[in-house]
Design a protein around this motif. Structure first.
Motif, PDB file in Angstrom:
ATOM      1  N   ILE A 197      22.840  18.991   8.842  1.00  0.00           N
ATOM      2  CA  ILE A 197      23.875  18.954   9.876  1.00  0.00           C
ATOM      3  C   ILE A 197      24.550  20.322   9.935  1.00  0.00           C
ATOM      4  N   TYR A 230      30.728  13.955  15.721  1.00  0.00           N
ATOM      5  CA  TYR A 230      29.615  13.047  16.014  1.00  0.00           C
ATOM      6  C   TYR A 230      30.100  11.757  16.668  1.00  0.00           C
ATOM      7  N   ASP A 232      25.709  14.307  18.575  1.00  0.00           N
ATOM      8  CA  ASP A 232      26.824  15.229  18.377  1.00  0.00           C
ATOM      9  C   ASP A 232      27.937  14.928  19.371  1.00  0.00           C
ATOM     10  N   SER A 269      28.652  19.957  16.710  1.00  0.00           N
ATOM     11  CA  SER A 269      27.632  19.880  15.667  1.00  0.00           C
ATOM     12  C   SER A 269      26.268  19.684  16.311  1.00  0.00           C
ATOM     13  N   ASN A 270      25.248  19.548  15.453  1.00  0.00           N
ATOM     14  CA  ASN A 270      23.899  19.262  15.958  1.00  0.00           C
ATOM     15  C   ASN A 270      23.436  17.857  15.586  1.00  0.00           C
ATOM     16  N   VAL A 271      24.372  16.950  15.282  1.00  0.00           N
ATOM     17  CA  VAL A 271      24.001  15.611  14.820  1.00  0.00           C
ATOM     18  C   VAL A 271      23.063  14.938  15.826  1.00  0.00           C
TER      19      VAL A 271
END
Length: 422
Positions: free
Chosen positions: A202, A239, A269, A273-275
């Motif tokens: 993450i 997220y 996300d 973030s890149n969730v």
């Protein structure tokens, strides 16, 4: 700040005593109130077995006290009540080279010495109308998007507001907002963060922590054997998550049953973030007499591993003593056996053992797949009657080996006693 180790307990004892004197003249407020004091003596030993481990061992021993008071409600269309909790942890044995078990609060600067004592007091105001309850203050939710952790000396607590409604038969609805967390080895209310250990991968932008976690959803009991639930949880700026659960249990005859527990979570996300994760889990348990046999499978897919609030527990079926097998692309399974010694005339004595294995973890370009296994064993006994009723003994043993994390052998010995005050 140095804390008088008994200050929170003395404060809460005073509150409990005062309630009996100054509570509103409501039979429900007084008669429905309850208070208890739980004492936990907790020893934990964690050996790090991998080559060149930064710390060879974490080993601490501590005594904890948890004082709880839950009032009833005043009379009227809107009933008013309050709950209080006092938490105190006392160091019995620790050293800077063996700290970090999560039992005790440690100094922020090196050497990280465990403090002699720590504690907090929490207060919750609650309002009830019909079959709906609003709580504001200190909370300990046990819901799919947010599960408070109680695996050490003192439980984790949160600060916020939580509305629970049971107006419709067989339907439970929840809606809430959390803005702070007090971790199990802390006495500070802190902003919320996402867990990013192991190989979660993450990546966070400018937003590292958040002061808003929103959750909502519900559970419907279709029949005594079948229930379904949907919940949403979102950590603002980090997220968003949707969780679905189906549980079905049916009898196979006298003393036999089969239970299916299916779980799915979709996480994305929220701008910071890149969730990106889909988590699926299936758990099947067959019980015959005193025996329980369980098999489970769990898989992760997407650009990251499973996201949840740091320090809390989560809804993954393979969340166990050390690992949760929620890394990027991880596939894992478990086998478990339970036995209840009541069948042999020893009620209160239980045994559990399980084995889990995970693989297919994305370790990065050019690296082989990540693999982990973990073995757990729990033996617990709780006195069922007599002068020592509620006195408990538990031994928790675990071992894990991995090429993506620490190799650990762990033992936890817990002696507990809950004294009802009224």
């Amino acid at each position: 700040m140095h804390l008088n180790r008994f200050a929170p307990l003395c404060t809460l004892s005073g509150v409990v005593a005062a309630v009996g004197i100054s509570a509103p003249a409501s039979a429900d407020f007084i008669s429905d109130s309850k208070a208890n004091l739980e004492a936990r003596n907790f020893y934990m030993n964690r050996d790090f077995r991998q080559h060149n481990a930064a710390q060879s061992k974490a080993e601490e021993w501590a005594q904890g006290f948890i004082l709880r008071f839950d009032s009833g409600y005043t009379e009227g269309p809107i009933g008013v009540g309050f709950d209080t909790i006092g938490l105190v942890g006392i160091k019995l044995d620790s050293s800077p080279d063996k700290s970090g078990t999560g039992l005790l609060k440690s100094d922020r600067e090196a050497p990280r010495r465990a403090q002699d004592e720590y504690g907090e007091a929490g207060f919750t105001v609650k309002l009830r109308a019909s079959k709906s309850t609003l709580k504001v203050g200190t909370l300990q939710p046990l819901l799919p998007p947010l599960i408070r952790n109680d695996g050490r000396l003192l439980p984790q607590t949160f600060r916020g507001a939580w509305l629970n409604s049971n107006e419709v038969k067989d339907l439970t609805l929840d809606l809430g907002r959390i803005d702070r967390v007090n971790q199990r080895d802390s006495s500070d209310n802190e902003k919320l963060a996402v867990f990013n250990g192991g190989k979660r991968n993450i990546v966070l932008g400018n937003t590292k922590t958040s002061d808003e976690f929103l959750f909502g959803g519900g559970r419907y009991q279709w029949t005594p054997e079948l229930s379904t639930s949907y919940y949403y949880g979102g950590l603002d700026g980090i997220y968003k998550q949707h969780l679905v659960n189906v549980v079905h249990q049916f009898s196979l005859g006298e003393g036999q049953s089969f239970k299916s527990d299916l779980r799915f979570a979709h996480s994305t996300d929220d701008g910071g973030s890149n969730v990106d994760n889909d988590a699926f889990g299936a758990l099947f348990t067959y019980r015959i007499g005193a025996n329980g046999f369980t098999a489970g499978y769990q898989s992760m897919s997407g650009d990251t591993g499973f996201a949840y609030i740091a320090g809390s527990d989560n809804a993954l079926i393979n969340l166990v003593q050390i690992n949760d097998f929620g890394n990027r692309d991880e596939h894992s399974w478990q086998l478990r056996y339970d036995y209840d010694f009541a069948a042999l005339g020893i009620p209160g004595l239980t045994f559990m053992t399980r084995y889990l294995s995970g693989d297919n973890v994305d370790r990065g370009a050019g690296l082989s797949e990540g693999k982990t296994w973990e073995r757990n064993m729990d033996i617990a006994y709780v006195v069922q009657s007599g002068p020592l009723k509620n006195f408990g003994l538990k031994w928790r043993n675990a071992s894990t080996r991995s090429n993506i994390g620490s190799d650990i052998d762990e033992n936890r010995l817990i002696v507990s006693y809950t004294l009802p005050i009224w």
